[in-house]
Write a protein that holds these residues in place. Structure first.
Motif, short mmCIF file in Angstrom:
data_model
loop_
_atom_site.label_atom_id
_atom_site.label_comp_id
_atom_site.label_asym_id
_atom_site.label_seq_id
_atom_site.Cartn_x
_atom_site.Cartn_y
_atom_site.Cartn_z
N GLU A 1 -5.34 13.66 0.66
CA GLU A 1 -6.69 13.79 1.22
C GLU A 1 -7.55 14.74 0.40
N GLY A 2 -7.02 15.89 0.08
CA GLY A 2 -7.84 16.91 -0.57
C GLY A 2 -7.93 16.78 -2.08
N ARG A 3 -6.84 16.34 -2.72
CA ARG A 3 -6.78 16.36 -4.19
C ARG A 3 -6.62 14.99 -4.83
N VAL B 1 0.86 -1.18 0.00
CA VAL B 1 0.00 0.00 0.00
C VAL B 1 0.90 1.23 0.00
N VAL B 2 0.62 2.13 -0.93
CA VAL B 2 1.40 3.36 -1.07
C VAL B 2 0.47 4.55 -0.87
N VAL B 3 0.89 5.49 -0.04
CA VAL B 3 0.12 6.72 0.16
C VAL B 3 1.01 7.89 -0.28
N VAL B 4 0.50 8.65 -1.25
CA VAL B 4 1.27 9.76 -1.82
C VAL B 4 0.95 11.05 -1.10
N GLU B 5 1.95 11.63 -0.49
CA GLU B 5 1.85 12.94 0.18
C GLU B 5 0.65 13.06 1.11
N PRO B 6 0.50 12.11 2.04
CA PRO B 6 -0.60 12.25 3.01
C PRO B 6 -0.38 13.49 3.87
N GLU B 7 -1.47 14.19 4.17
CA GLU B 7 -1.37 15.42 4.92
C GLU B 7 -1.66 15.23 6.41
N THR B 8 -2.48 14.22 6.73
CA THR B 8 -2.94 14.03 8.10
C THR B 8 -2.38 12.74 8.68
N ASP C 1 2.93 -4.23 4.33
CA ASP C 1 3.97 -3.42 3.69
C ASP C 1 3.39 -2.06 3.29
N LEU C 2 3.67 -1.04 4.09
CA LEU C 2 3.18 0.32 3.85
C LEU C 2 4.34 1.20 3.40
N LYS C 3 4.11 1.91 2.29
CA LYS C 3 5.13 2.80 1.76
C LYS C 3 4.52 4.20 1.63
N LEU C 4 5.29 5.21 2.00
CA LEU C 4 4.79 6.58 2.06
C LEU C 4 5.66 7.49 1.22
N VAL C 5 4.99 8.31 0.41
CA VAL C 5 5.69 9.31 -0.41
C VAL C 5 5.51 10.67 0.24
N ASP C 6 6.63 11.24 0.70
CA ASP C 6 6.65 12.55 1.33
C ASP C 6 5.60 12.67 2.43
N PRO C 7 5.69 11.83 3.47
CA PRO C 7 4.68 11.86 4.53
C PRO C 7 4.96 12.93 5.58
N PRO C 8 3.98 13.24 6.41
CA PRO C 8 4.24 14.11 7.56
C PRO C 8 4.98 13.33 8.63
N ALA C 9 5.42 14.02 9.66
CA ALA C 9 6.09 13.35 10.77
C ALA C 9 5.09 12.44 11.49
N LEU C 10 5.52 11.22 11.78
CA LEU C 10 4.66 10.25 12.47
C LEU C 10 5.27 9.94 13.83
N ARG C 11 4.88 10.69 14.82
CA ARG C 11 5.45 10.52 16.17
C ARG C 11 4.72 9.39 16.90
N GLU C 12 5.45 8.67 17.72
CA GLU C 12 4.86 7.55 18.45
C GLU C 12 3.79 8.01 19.42
N ASP C 13 3.84 9.24 19.87
CA ASP C 13 2.83 9.76 20.78
C ASP C 13 1.79 10.61 20.04
N GLY C 14 1.78 10.48 18.71
CA GLY C 14 0.91 11.33 17.91
C GLY C 14 -0.32 10.62 17.37
#
Length: 288
Positions: A150-152, A38-45, A63-76
């Motif tokens: 998300e938006g576009r 699964v690939v998510v392109v430029e997720p914002e949230t 298997d998750l792959k992210l293109v230009d993701p936001p910071a994913l903090r463990e407490d977030g």
């Protein structure tokens, strides 16, 4: 989340993506069959990334792959929404580029807005999730399901570089699903390719022996006759019951319960008729 070290990035050209297995057998959900990434392109949230990771965990993907993701903090938010996927899917997510995905996978782009005819080459033809499942059953290749922003969503240039397009049928007035919802619906439809067993019990039904079914039909006919119905009504209702049970495929337990019920009902009707004759009382009136 990995991806900072170039040595860990997706290899190009003929390399097999890490974790993909050589297929053995024809079972679509076989553990040896290569499951989609699964690939998510430029997720914002971050929360949507967590929701997608959770859906992946629900339906047998890891298997998750992210293109230009936001910071994913463990407490977030991402880890808060991921459920048990916080233990493996999310922390093992890999950051990649769109070019790497295109170079190494058979790609399926997702979109809510589709082309109405073949003049829109980027968004037409498209498959529904159910159609995509049937299509992927016939092919065992490294496959990536690609979700957009998300938006576009994915833009036309990105979709033009992907191999297939998938869209979830929804109300024409509002066809755009939340990113996490869209991923959950699509991965649910693909579960036959990714899940070996579910928590649901075996639903295979063993039809009752035909001898027991015929005994029931005999009891039911006796019941109809004892209630005073005219002959043509007895025949009609007996046939209706036969057709009903024919469609229902009753189990042995179900037929035995019905046998006991109608056996007792017929015995009571017979006893009532016996008492009526003994005391010269009218029996249950027959229709004329």
């Amino acid at each position: 989340m990995s991806g900072d070290d170039e040595s860990e990035s997706v290899e190009r050209d003929d390399a097999t993506p890490e974790g993909d297995a050589t297929p053995e057998g024809d079972d679509p959900a076989s553990p040896t069959r290569r499951k989609p990434v699964v690939v998510v392109v430029e997720p914002e949230t971050p929360g949507n990334v967590g929701t997608i990771a959770r859906a992946m965990k629900n339906f047998g993907l890891s298997d998750l792959k992210l293109v230009d993701p936001p910071a994913l903090r463990e407490d977030g938010e991402a880890y808060g929404f991921a459920g048990h996927a916080r233990e493996d899917v999310l922390p093992n997510a890999e950051e990649v580029t769109f070019d790497e995905v295109v170079a190494n996978y058979h790609t399926v782009g997702t979109t809510a807005i589709t082309g109405e005819d073949d003049r829109s080459h980027e968004r037409f033809p498209f498959k529904t999730p159910a159609e995509l499942r049937e299509s992927l059953k016939a092919v065992d290749a490294p496959t990536a399901i690609v979700f957009g922003r998300e938006g576009r969503g994915l833009n036309n240039e990105e979709l033009s570089r992907l191999d297939e397009v998938c869209s979830i049928p929804a109300d024409d007035d509002y066809p755009v699903l939340n990113l996490g919802q869209a991923a959950t619906v699509l991965l649910y439809e693909l579960r036959e390719l990714t899940v070996d067993e579910t928590q649901l019990p075996d639903t295979e039904v063993t039809r009752a022996p035909e001898g027991d079914v015929e005994r029931f039909h005999g009891f039911f006919r006796d019941f109809l006759e004892a209630t005073g119905q005219r002959d043509h009504q007895v025949e009609k209702n007996a046939l209706l019951m036969r057709r009903l049970l024919g469609r229902a495929h009753p189990t042995e337990r179900e037929v035995h319960s019905l046998l006991g019920t109608f056996r007792k009902a017929n015995a009571k009707l017979e006893h009532a008729e016996h008492l009526a004759a003994k005391y010269d009382e009218p029996v249950y009136p027959r229709e004329r």
